[in-house]
Design an enzyme around this catalytic site. Structure first.
Site, PDB file in Angstrom:
ATOM      1  N   LYS A  62      28.988  86.922  49.283  1.00 37.55           N
ATOM      2  CA  LYS A  62      28.249  86.234  48.213  1.00 37.55           C
ATOM      3  C   LYS A  62      26.839  86.816  48.246  1.00 37.55           C
ATOM      4  CE  LYS A  62      25.941  81.915  47.149  1.00 37.55           C
ATOM      5  NZ  LYS A  62      25.792  80.488  47.440  1.00 37.55           N
ATOM      6  N   GLY A  70      19.896  72.662  46.337  1.00 39.37           N
ATOM      7  CA  GLY A  70      19.557  71.430  47.041  1.00 39.37           C
ATOM      8  C   GLY A  70      18.905  70.350  46.201  1.00 39.37           C
ATOM      9  N   ALA A  91      25.113  75.811  43.295  1.00 40.69           N
ATOM     10  CA  ALA A  91      23.744  75.303  43.456  1.00 40.69           C
ATOM     11  C   ALA A  91      23.397  74.169  42.511  1.00 40.69           C
ATOM     12  CB  ALA A  91      22.702  76.407  43.300  1.00 40.69           C
ATOM     13  N   GLY A  92      22.924  73.139  43.094  1.00 36.97           N
ATOM     14  CA  GLY A  92      22.395  72.023  42.307  1.00 36.97           C
ATOM     15  C   GLY A  92      23.396  70.935  41.991  1.00 36.97           C
ATOM     16  N   ASN A  95      27.266  72.553  48.564  1.00 36.29           N
ATOM     17  CA  ASN A  95      26.899  72.556  49.987  1.00 36.29           C
ATOM     18  C   ASN A  95      26.083  71.322  50.351  1.00 36.29           C
ATOM     19  OD1 ASN A  95      25.570  75.085  52.321  1.00 36.29           O
ATOM     20  ND2 ASN A  95      26.250  73.019  52.656  1.00 36.29           N
ATOM     21  N   THR A  96      24.825  71.316  49.932  1.00 38.58           N
ATOM     22  CA  THR A  96      23.912  70.257  50.370  1.00 38.58           C
ATOM     23  C   THR A  96      24.448  68.848  50.122  1.00 38.58           C
ATOM     24  OG1 THR A  96      22.161  71.768  49.730  1.00 38.58           O
ATOM     25  CG2 THR A  96      21.510  69.527  50.318  1.00 38.58           C
TER      26      THR A  96
END
Lengths: 66, 264, 342
Positions: free
Chosen positions: B104, B165, B191-192, B213-214
């Site tokens: 990635k 995040g 993301a996000g 992820n986060t």
């Protein structure tokens, strides 16, 4: 013998091979990747690879990441 | 937990490999390795991202690979790379580990917003594809850049939903939609994404997969939220396949535009 | 991309309220993306020589008509007449004859046209990319090339001989045109050729979609000429009602909000006027479809490619447009230099 390991100056035993060095710092050397003076050294070469005075070593492994 | 769906959906195909789960999990920021393993298992994620770091010489920490179930595809990110050359260096290190060559690309030269450098990403994609890597570039949704990435050989395109995040969801929604319409490789929204409903939203509009992820790692119960995310991803996909009816405008009784066609 | 089934459903729709709803959507989108601007152009036929046999066309190779090809002087005459009416966009047409109207002849026509018009388009035989590039560098802004029908079997039935028989060469022409650098490409189908309008429309849409994805910088427009029987040809087009034509226009506008849609003088004034609300963005004015037809002494003796139904002059069209609060645009493009990017 002095080397730079992961950005820091370190004194190590002159008789060290790459294999024995990695074993000092990792429980599972198989997933560690070693770069000596900018060149990746494959695992099969570790047992016979002699570290030289002044070498720059990078030892990296996998960590969590997004 | 694998999500069983009885639909007529073709599997997610990346670089010739097929996956039935369209939920990808990032492994960063977990409080413990146990929570990570449980999250992977609970969600049934088949692709997870990992990063490379210098080993901690003092602590002899265990490699994260030990905690990822066998059979899960590793996607090594080039986090830390500020330009294409650094990304290539990281990719080569990853390859040398023998843990596959799926990369990635994250080329980020911005510590405030962590926005990807689209142009560095294009360069990195070209360089890595030339060396045989399977490349999944993380990017800011720009159609020209997406086209260049596909031209360069990217296996997927991964537009950000919003800042890493931030949990802001799909701030870039309209621009991601354009990529979905115009780009023929899988679109993975990354993301996000902060809530399962946002993952569902991305899938409903036609994204091929999502990466979170986060929102999982920082949750009170990561394994449970990971499962929720996985279910939401599958639900969104199913909704997309069912082709939701278009929102209709109201008709009124007079026909000023086409009345002439029905006059005798 | 709209599905074939959805297209068929819409084309089968007969309820006035549903048709009105479709029209309203098309109308809103047109206003949103094009405002009230309507582009005006005129066609000029410079040659009716043709080497192909298309059973539906009056110019086909075996049809006994007077074959004519304009000399440079005659081109000047025709073009200056058209330019005199205010037209700035010219569409130069020929039959499809590689021998009678080769590239050199076309380039000559373009050179003459440059003296009268600010934008030049061509509707001629399909050719190689390098030839299209020469036309581009000579100053051609747009090329129109219609597949006529995407239905292979029907295509083979109506194109009996000549280069036009080659379905794939024609279908791949838009790609060559785009690669050559031409900025405007017009594609289309002949309504009345294939009996399944829905399938043909779907294939056209797919073709356009592919072109858009691969050549996003090109300005596209679509055209739907409706075939009329031509005396003595023995060709019966399938019937296509006004309702179908209107639906095709609305569907196109809804599916491709930014693509231009052209309606020629084949259609009568009332229909053309109405269609302006529904997605038409380009119309021809005061057209003559025979070679030398604008300045001929006895134009009724000439053989037109199709019969004009809307005979209004440019002034009349402009008046109508202004009356209906449209904005007639004679030119929105002025060529400075056509330089190849490569």
């Amino acid at each position: 013998m002095n080397i730079i390991l992961n950005g820091k100056l370190r004194e190590i035993n002159s008789a060290m091979t790459l294999r024995s060095l990695v074993e000092q710092f990792s429980k599972n050397p198989n997933h560690v990747i070693a770069e000596v003076n900018g060149n990746i050294i494959t695992h099969d070469q570790w047992p016979s690879w002699r570290i030289q005075d002044g070498d720059t070593l990078e030892l990296v492994n996998f960590v969590g990441g997004g | 937990m694998a999500i069983q769906t009885e639909t007529q959906d073709s599997p997610l195909t990346i670089a010739g490999k097929t996956f039935h789960n369209r939920f990808l999990l990032g492994t960063g920021k977990f409080r413990s390795k146990t929570e990570l393993t449980e999250s992977i298992t609970a969600s049934g994620a088949q692709i997870v991202t990992v990063a490379l770091r210098r080993i901690d010489l003092e602590r002899h920490e265990e490699n994260i690979i030990e905690h990822i179930p066998k059979g899960v595809t590793l996607l090594v990110n080039t986090s830390g790379a500020r330009n294409a050359k650094e990304a290539l260096r990281i990719a080569r290190l990853a390859k040398a580990s023998g843990c596959g060559n799926w990369i990635k690309i994250e080329v980020i030269n911005d510590s405030k917003y962590l926005l990807p450098d689209n142009y560095g990403t294009i360069k990195a994609t070209e360089m890595l594809v030339a060396e045989g890597f399977i490349v999944m570039p993380y990017m800011y949704p720009d159609l020209y850049v997406a086209r260049e990435l596909v031209k360069a050989g990217a296996a997927t395109v991964m537009p950000l939903g919003s800042l890493i995040g931030s949990h802001q969801g799909l701030k870039a929604k309209e621009f991601i939609k354009i990529l979905i319409n115009e780009i023929d490789v899988p679109i993975v929204v990354d993301a996000g994404i902060g809530r399962p409903s946002q993952a569902a939203e991305a899938m409903e509009m036609g994204a091929d997969a999502v990466l979170v992820n986060t929102a999982v790692a920082a949750a009170g119960n990561p394994a449970q939220i990971a499962q929720a995310f996985s279910l939401a991803t599958a639900a969104g996909r199913l909704a997309y396949l069912s082709k939701l009816p278009a929102i209709k405008s109201h008709a009124n009784s007079s026909s000023p535009l086409t009345g002439f066609l029905f006059e005798e | 991309m709209i599905s074939l089934q959805k297209i068929k459903n819409i084309l089968a729709q007969q309820k006035p309220e549903e048709v009105e709803r479709l029209a309203r959507e098309a109308n809103q989108i047109t206003q949103h993306y094009f405002g009230r601007a309507i582009s005006l152009y005129a066609p000029v036929y410079i040659s009716n020589y043709c080497s192909s046999h298309c059973t539906y066309c009056g110019f086909h190779v075996h049809n006994r008509i007077d074959r004519m090809k304009l000399t440079p002087d005659q081109m000047h005459k025709e073009m200056s007449h058209i330019a005199g009416s205010g037209i700035e966009n010219i569409l130069i047409l020929t039959g499809e004859s590689y021998k009678a109207t080769p590239l050199a002849y076309l380039k000559e026509a373009v050179e003459i046209a440059k003296q009268y018009f600010s934008s030049i388009s061509l509707e001629v035989h399909p050719m190689e990319e390098a030839e299209y590039r020469e036309l581009f560098e000579a100053g051609v802004d747009g090329i129109a090339i219609y597949q006529e029908t995407y239905h292979r079997q029907r295509y083979a039935q109506v194109h009996l001989s000549g280069k036009k028989k080659d379905y794939d060469y024609r279908r791949s022409a838009p790609e060559r045109i785009a690669r050559a650098g031409i900025r405007q490409i017009s594609m289309g189908i002949l309504l009345g050729l294939a009996d399944d309008v829905g399938e043909d429309l779907y294939e056209l849409f797919e073709h356009l979609r592919w072109m858009e994805k691969n050549f996003p910088g090109v300005e596209y427009s679509l055209s739907f000429p409706r075939l009329r029987p031509i005396k003595g040809l023995g060709f019966e087009p399938c019937s296509v009602t006004d309702l179908t034509l209107i639906k095709v226009i609305c569907l196109t506008r809804i599916c491709f909000p930014r693509v231009g849609i052209n309606l020629s003088t084949r259609e009568n004034a009332q229909l053309r006027n109405r269609a302006l609300d529904l997605g038409i963005t380009k119309i021809s004015a005061a057209s003559k479809t025979s070679v030398g037809g604008y300045t001929a002494e006895n134009p009724e003796e000439l053989d037109p490619q199709f019969d004009i139904q809307d005979e209004r002059s440019v002034d009349e069209i402009v008046q109508m447009l202004k009356h209906r609060k449209f904005d007639p645009v004679f030119t929105d493009w002025r060529r400075i230099e056509n330089e190849s990017a490569a």
